[in-house]
Scaffold this motif. Structure first.
Motif, PDB file in Angstrom:
ATOM      1  N   GLY A 102      33.803  19.364 -16.382  1.00 46.71           N
ATOM      2  CA  GLY A 102      34.827  18.634 -15.641  1.00 46.71           C
ATOM      3  C   GLY A 102      34.294  17.937 -14.416  1.00 46.71           C
ATOM      4  O   GLY A 102      35.011  17.167 -13.777  1.00 46.71           O
ATOM      5  N   ASN A 103      33.034  18.170 -14.106  1.00 50.65           N
ATOM      6  CA  ASN A 103      32.427  17.495 -12.950  1.00 50.65           C
ATOM      7  C   ASN A 103      31.108  16.828 -13.321  1.00 50.65           C
ATOM      8  O   ASN A 103      30.277  16.564 -12.466  1.00 50.65           O
ATOM      9  N   GLY A 104      30.923  16.569 -14.628  1.00 48.86           N
ATOM     10  CA  GLY A 104      29.715  15.889 -15.076  1.00 48.86           C
ATOM     11  C   GLY A 104      28.549  16.802 -15.377  1.00 48.86           C
ATOM     12  O   GLY A 104      27.470  16.326 -15.749  1.00 48.86           O
ATOM     13  N   THR A 105      28.713  18.110 -15.242  1.00 49.17           N
ATOM     14  CA  THR A 105      27.627  19.052 -15.526  1.00 49.17           C
ATOM     15  C   THR A 105      27.939  19.827 -16.800  1.00 49.17           C
ATOM     16  O   THR A 105      29.102  20.059 -17.143  1.00 49.17           O
ATOM     17  N   GLY A 106      26.871  20.215 -17.506  1.00 43.30           N
ATOM     18  CA  GLY A 106      27.020  20.952 -18.751  1.00 43.30           C
ATOM     19  C   GLY A 106      26.487  22.362 -18.650  1.00 43.30           C
ATOM     20  O   GLY A 106      25.896  22.760 -17.646  1.00 43.30           O
ATOM     21  N   VAL A 107      26.676  23.112 -19.727  1.00 41.53           N
ATOM     22  CA  VAL A 107      26.223  24.503 -19.779  1.00 41.53           C
ATOM     23  C   VAL A 107      25.298  24.757 -20.956  1.00 41.53           C
ATOM     24  O   VAL A 107      24.800  25.865 -21.122  1.00 41.53           O
ATOM     25  N   VAL A 108      25.069  23.719 -21.796  1.00 45.07           N
ATOM     26  CA  VAL A 108      24.274  23.876 -23.008  1.00 45.07           C
ATOM     27  C   VAL A 108      23.034  23.004 -22.911  1.00 45.07           C
ATOM     28  O   VAL A 108      23.131  21.818 -22.575  1.00 45.07           O
ATOM     29  N   THR A 109      21.865  23.601 -23.182  1.00 43.32           N
ATOM     30  CA  THR A 109      20.633  22.822 -23.306  1.00 43.32           C
ATOM     31  C   THR A 109      20.595  22.228 -24.705  1.00 43.32           C
ATOM     32  O   THR A 109      20.692  22.957 -25.692  1.00 43.32           O
ATOM     33  N   GLU A 110      20.451  20.906 -24.786  1.00 37.44           N
ATOM     34  CA  GLU A 110      20.540  20.214 -26.069  1.00 37.44           C
ATOM     35  C   GLU A 110      19.264  19.449 -26.369  1.00 37.44           C
ATOM     36  O   GLU A 110      18.474  19.139 -25.472  1.00 37.44           O
ATOM     37  N   ILE A 111      19.117  19.094 -27.642  1.00 30.09           N
ATOM     38  CA  ILE A 111      17.995  18.248 -28.051  1.00 30.09           C
ATOM     39  C   ILE A 111      18.094  16.890 -27.366  1.00 30.09           C
ATOM     40  O   ILE A 111      17.126  16.366 -26.831  1.00 30.09           O
ATOM     41  N   ILE A 112      19.288  16.311 -27.376  1.00 28.67           N
ATOM     42  CA  ILE A 112      19.523  15.019 -26.740  1.00 28.67           C
ATOM     43  C   ILE A 112      20.653  15.216 -25.738  1.00 28.67           C
ATOM     44  O   ILE A 112      21.746  15.660 -26.103  1.00 28.67           O
ATOM     45  N   GLU A 113      20.394  14.888 -24.494  1.00 24.72           N
ATOM     46  CA  GLU A 113      21.375  15.158 -23.450  1.00 24.72           C
ATOM     47  C   GLU A 113      22.233  13.953 -23.098  1.00 24.72           C
ATOM     48  O   GLU A 113      23.144  14.062 -22.281  1.00 24.72           O
ATOM     49  N   ASN A 114      21.974  12.805 -23.696  1.00 22.36           N
ATOM     50  CA  ASN A 114      22.699  11.597 -23.288  1.00 22.36           C
ATOM     51  C   ASN A 114      23.573  11.022 -24.395  1.00 22.36           C
ATOM     52  O   ASN A 114      23.874   9.830 -24.414  1.00 22.36           O
ATOM     53  N   ASN A 115      23.969  11.871 -25.349  1.00 21.65           N
ATOM     54  CA  ASN A 115      24.825  11.374 -26.436  1.00 21.65           C
ATOM     55  C   ASN A 115      26.110  12.190 -26.547  1.00 21.65           C
ATOM     56  O   ASN A 115      26.641  12.398 -27.635  1.00 21.65           O
ATOM     57  N   ASN A 116      26.613  12.655 -25.405  1.00 19.33           N
ATOM     58  CA  ASN A 116      27.780  13.535 -25.400  1.00 19.33           C
ATOM     59  C   ASN A 116      29.110  12.792 -25.212  1.00 19.33           C
ATOM     60  O   ASN A 116      30.169  13.415 -25.232  1.00 19.33           O
ATOM     61  N   ASN A 117      29.053  11.475 -24.994  1.00 24.93           N
ATOM     62  CA  ASN A 117      30.262  10.720 -24.635  1.00 24.93           C
ATOM     63  C   ASN A 117      30.829   9.961 -25.818  1.00 24.93           C
ATOM     64  O   ASN A 117      30.105   9.530 -26.718  1.00 24.93           O
ATOM     65  N   PHE A 118      32.148   9.797 -25.791  1.00 24.26           N
ATOM     66  CA  PHE A 118      32.826   8.913 -26.744  1.00 24.26           C
ATOM     67  C   PHE A 118      34.010   8.290 -26.011  1.00 24.26           C
ATOM     68  O   PHE A 118      34.794   8.995 -25.382  1.00 24.26           O
ATOM     69  N   SER A 119      34.140   6.969 -26.084  1.00 24.59           N
ATOM     70  CA  SER A 119      35.188   6.267 -25.342  1.00 24.59           C
ATOM     71  C   SER A 119      35.952   5.318 -26.256  1.00 24.59           C
ATOM     72  O   SER A 119      35.397   4.798 -27.233  1.00 24.59           O
ATOM     73  N   LEU A 120      37.198   5.118 -25.924  1.00 26.84           N
ATOM     74  CA  LEU A 120      37.987   4.074 -26.571  1.00 26.84           C
ATOM     75  C   LEU A 120      39.113   3.655 -25.639  1.00 26.84           C
ATOM     76  O   LEU A 120      39.447   4.350 -24.684  1.00 26.84           O
ATOM     77  N   GLU A 121      39.672   2.487 -25.935  1.00 27.74           N
ATOM     78  CA  GLU A 121      40.755   1.946 -25.127  1.00 27.74           C
ATOM     79  C   GLU A 121      42.095   2.479 -25.635  1.00 27.74           C
ATOM     80  O   GLU A 121      42.321   2.561 -26.838  1.00 27.74           O
ATOM     81  N   VAL A 122      42.960   2.840 -24.696  1.00 30.94           N
ATOM     82  CA  VAL A 122      44.261   3.419 -25.026  1.00 30.94           C
ATOM     83  C   VAL A 122      45.358   2.570 -24.388  1.00 30.94           C
ATOM     84  O   VAL A 122      45.237   2.159 -23.228  1.00 30.94           O
ATOM     85  N   ASN A 123      46.404   2.329 -25.142  1.00 24.17           N
ATOM     86  CA  ASN A 123      47.595   1.668 -24.624  1.00 24.17           C
ATOM     87  C   ASN A 123      48.773   2.614 -24.850  1.00 24.17           C
ATOM     88  O   ASN A 123      49.137   2.912 -25.987  1.00 24.17           O
ATOM     89  N   LEU A 124      49.341   3.105 -23.753  1.00 25.12           N
ATOM     90  CA  LEU A 124      50.501   3.982 -23.869  1.00 25.12           C
ATOM     91  C   LEU A 124      51.674   3.204 -24.466  1.00 25.12           C
ATOM     92  O   LEU A 124      51.884   2.027 -24.161  1.00 25.12           O
ATOM     93  N   LEU A 125      52.433   3.892 -25.302  1.00 19.94           N
ATOM     94  CA  LEU A 125      53.557   3.240 -25.958  1.00 19.94           C
ATOM     95  C   LEU A 125      54.747   3.162 -25.013  1.00 19.94           C
ATOM     96  O   LEU A 125      55.155   4.167 -24.418  1.00 19.94           O
ATOM     97  N   THR A 126      55.296   1.992 -24.878  1.00 20.88           N
ATOM     98  CA  THR A 126      56.463   1.797 -24.021  1.00 20.88           C
ATOM     99  C   THR A 126      57.548   1.080 -24.805  1.00 20.88           C
ATOM    100  O   THR A 126      57.277   0.286 -25.708  1.00 20.88           O
ATOM    101  N   ALA A 127      58.790   1.393 -24.452  1.00 22.96           N
ATOM    102  CA  ALA A 127      59.914   0.726 -25.096  1.00 22.96           C
ATOM    103  C   ALA A 127      59.921  -0.746 -24.702  1.00 22.96           C
ATOM    104  O   ALA A 127      59.488  -1.116 -23.605  1.00 22.96           O
ATOM    105  N   PRO A 128      60.395  -1.601 -25.583  1.00 25.16           N
ATOM    106  CA  PRO A 128      60.357  -3.043 -25.291  1.00 25.16           C
ATOM    107  C   PRO A 128      61.286  -3.417 -24.138  1.00 25.16           C
ATOM    108  O   PRO A 128      62.355  -2.840 -23.947  1.00 25.16           O
ATOM    109  N   VAL A 129      60.846  -4.395 -23.385  1.00 25.01           N
ATOM    110  CA  VAL A 129      61.683  -4.990 -22.341  1.00 25.01           C
ATOM    111  C   VAL A 129      62.613  -6.002 -23.007  1.00 25.01           C
ATOM    112  O   VAL A 129      62.225  -6.695 -23.956  1.00 25.01           O
ATOM    113  N   TYR A 130      63.831  -6.090 -22.515  1.00 31.53           N
ATOM    114  CA  TYR A 130      64.802  -6.982 -23.154  1.00 31.53           C
ATOM    115  C   TYR A 130      65.689  -7.635 -22.088  1.00 31.53           C
ATOM    116  O   TYR A 130      65.724  -7.205 -20.922  1.00 31.53           O
ATOM    117  N   ASN A 131      66.387  -8.667 -22.509  1.00 34.96           N
ATOM    118  CA  ASN A 131      67.392  -9.308 -21.655  1.00 34.96           C
ATOM    119  C   ASN A 131      68.754  -8.673 -21.938  1.00 34.96           C
ATOM    120  O   ASN A 131      69.173  -8.581 -23.100  1.00 34.96           O
TER     121      ASN A 131
END
Length: 601
Positions: free
Chosen positions: A389-418
């Motif tokens: 939770g602060n960027g530090t790990g507890v496991v020694t790994e073969i590769i230490e720089n492949n732990n991340n996965f990111s994607l874009e999220v759009n929260l669902l909102t009800a449509p705006v209307y007149n």
């Protein structure tokens, strides 16, 4: 003066420069892997001892893997003097270089050298053990020129990576490039990165090198982490690159080297890199590929987000389904490995793996998180495995720089209307009315992709059932009537709103002609839009002298041309009469008056 002394004299008399391509990591293998070399020279004799320049265009070597050894990868390198021959054949199959390397030795004039690379894994996997022949490798047009400098050569080599379940868990790194050590640059440092030394037992390193001469050993050393390594008698400490093949124990691999050294006492547990150092006071040596094998029993935690499910529209809660992997590993990944989720770089939640994830295995999980109000509706969600939770790990790994996965999220909102306006129509009786709200569909939505439907109940609108079809001629039997509107967007979120259908008492239309002759036309004094609308109306009919002849209201029939309280229903004579209509409605405080014509014939 003999040839070697003459060569040394020439090297000392001319300033030499060179071009190089740094040796870097090409590929990494983690698991029960090992490697071997296969290759051969095209020189018929070592170039330093040739009396006249000769060169072959093909040569062969044998691959002899053991039982249970399965080929994982095969990389073919070939090299020679000159500007390059990048189209050759391996066992009769045309091979085209996919990567090339070059070097120029400037020694009064330019001396060009080249090497080339091709991935031949599928070919070698299909043919397996046996003889491999490289042909059509032709540098003959350059050997006379290079013979003057005794740098005429050509050769080929294959780096074979194989897997065997009986092997210990290892990490294999394949590095390549083209770097040089010579009298002009009598030292060469090559840093091998991406190592992970857990256990140095049986650690080894292999080199694919070109143009080394067995007869030249002036200050020629090979070091790893500052320690001279050797493999006597094949590779003495003072002559590392001397036309030898450690796999076949041959010393006749003229002007190329396929050498493997044990380095377990020269590399330490915890090392993440190693420094290779070469020196040469005379011999011209080109390093093309380096392979390291280290015992490395470590997990490699990676993670992917499989799905993001919004809890509800207009909610900042999301459910994240993810999968944690331990694929590129040499050891199991233990339970309770932390997994932290970030929204635009802000930690929003941490969970943990639940089970031991074996080598090559994975584990699925799910977590529901609330996105803070400070995070916009569109944001980057990043999940990091082995992060507390602060960027530090507890496991020694073969590769230490492949732990991340990111994607874009759009929260669902009800449509705006007149918001639609209430609609008012004339009262057709007892507050009923006909309405046209067909234009409201386009007026309400703010996006052409939104879908607008109309419903008579709120429940129907929420369930999207029983939509109103005849929006251009809708009859409300009583008013006020609430019409419910559902506005749905492309994400399936919807908004619910409503508007009222209202009626008003419109002015009545008075038909002021009466012909009470029972012909079905104007037989009665008819006022349209009066009855059941102005429920308290009072109508009076007078003759021309002001005599009240008839009174009526919502409970009496329309006037038929006869005077009230007359004997035998006395008919009034044809003529002109006067009416007074009291609507008794707040919107119509004044009585409506006028003349009507009675005609009996």
């Amino acid at each position: 003066m003999n040839i070697r002394l003459k060569l040394l004299f020439l090297l000392l008399c001319f300033q030499a420069t060179w071009s190089q391509q740094s040796i870097t990591l090409y590929n990494q293998f983690n698991g029960r892997y090992d490697f071997t070399f296969v290759g051969n020279t095209l020189n018929e004799n070592e170039n330093s001892f040739q009396l006249s320049p000769t060169i072959l265009t093909s040569s062969s070597a044998n691959l002899n893997l053991g039982t249970g050894d399965n080929i994982e990868a095969a990389y073919l390198y070939w090299a020679g003097c000159g500007t390059g021959d990048f189209n050759i054949q391996l066992n009769g199959t045309p091979i085209n270089a996919t990567r090339t390397f070059s070097n120029i030795l400037v020694q009064g004039t330019d001396y060009n050298f080249f090497s080339a690379f091709a991935d031949v894994t599928s070919l070698v996997q299909s043919q397996g053990n046996g003889t491999y022949t490289v042909s059509d490798l032709d540098v003959s047009s350059f050997i006379n020129y290079h013979f003057e400098n005794r740098t005429n050569f050509a050769g080929w080599a294959m780096v074979i990576i194989y897997k065997n379940n009986a092997l210990p868990l290892n990490q294999l790194n394949v590095y390549d490039g083209l770097q040089v050590v010579s009298i002009a640059q009598n030292f060469l440092d090559v840093s091998l990165n991406a190592l992970n030394v857990i256990d140095n037992a049986d650690a080894k390193i292999g080199f694919v090198a070109w143009e080394g001469d067995s007869g030249l050993e002036v200050n020629e050393t090979l070091r790893i982490n500052g320690n001279i390594i050797s493999n006597p008698p094949l590779n003495p400490a003072t002559n590392a690159f001397n036309s030898t093949n450690s796999i076949t124990n041959s010393n006749q691999l003229y002007n190329m080297d396929l050498d493997v050294y044990n380095i377990q006492n020269n590399i330490n547990i915890g090392d993440t890199s190693a420094l290779i150092q070469l020196t040469s006071g005379q011999d011209y040596v080109m390093i093309n590929a380096i392979v390291t094998k280290l015992n490395s029993q470590l997990p490699d935690a990676t993670i992917e987000i499989e799905e993001i499910v919004p809890v509800a529209c207009n909610s900042r809660e999301i459910t994240i389904n993810y999968e944690a992997f331990n694929v590129n590993a040499t050891a199991n990944l233990n339970p309770n490995t932390p997994i932290t989720f970030y929204a635009n770089g802000i930690a929003i939640g941490t969970t943990f793996t639940q089970n031991t994830i074996p080598i090559g295995g994975s584990e699925t999980g799910s977590i529901t998180l609330t996105i803070p109000p400070s995070i916009p509706l569109s944001f980057t969600l990043t999940v990091v495995i082995d992060d507390t939770g602060n960027g530090t790990g507890v496991v020694t790994e073969i590769i230490e720089n492949n732990n991340n996965f990111s994607l874009e999220v759009n929260l669902l909102t009800a449509p705006v209307y007149n918001q639609p306006e209430n609609q008012t129509s004339c009262n057709l009786g007892f507050t009923s009315g006909i309405f046209d709200f067909s234009s409201y569909e386009n007026e309400i939505k703010t996006n052409p992709l939104h879908v607008v439907t109309f419903h008579e109940t709120q429940q129907d609108a929420q369930n999207n059932t029983n939509s109103i079809v005849n929006t251009n001629h809708y009859e409300a039997t009583t008013t006020p009537k609430t019409i419910w509107v559902r506005i749905e967007n492309e994400n399936g979120c919807y908004s619910i709103t409503s508007f009222l259908l209202l009626t008003k008492n419109c002015p009545p239309i008075i038909y002021n002609a009466v012909s009470p002759n029972n012909d079905g036309l104007n037989d009665l004094f008819f006022i349209k839009g009066l009855r059941n609308i102005f429920l308290n109306f009072h109508l009076e009919v007078y003759n021309r002298w002001g005599r009240l002849l008839w009174t009526g209201n919502n409970n009496t029939p329309d006037w038929n041309g006869k005077a009230e309280n007359s004997i035998d229903g006395e008919r009034v004579p044809s003529g002109t009469y006067y009416y007074i209509l009291h609507l008794n409605d707040p919107d119509y405080p004044d009585a409506l008056t006028g003349y009507l014509q009675v005609k009996w014939e």
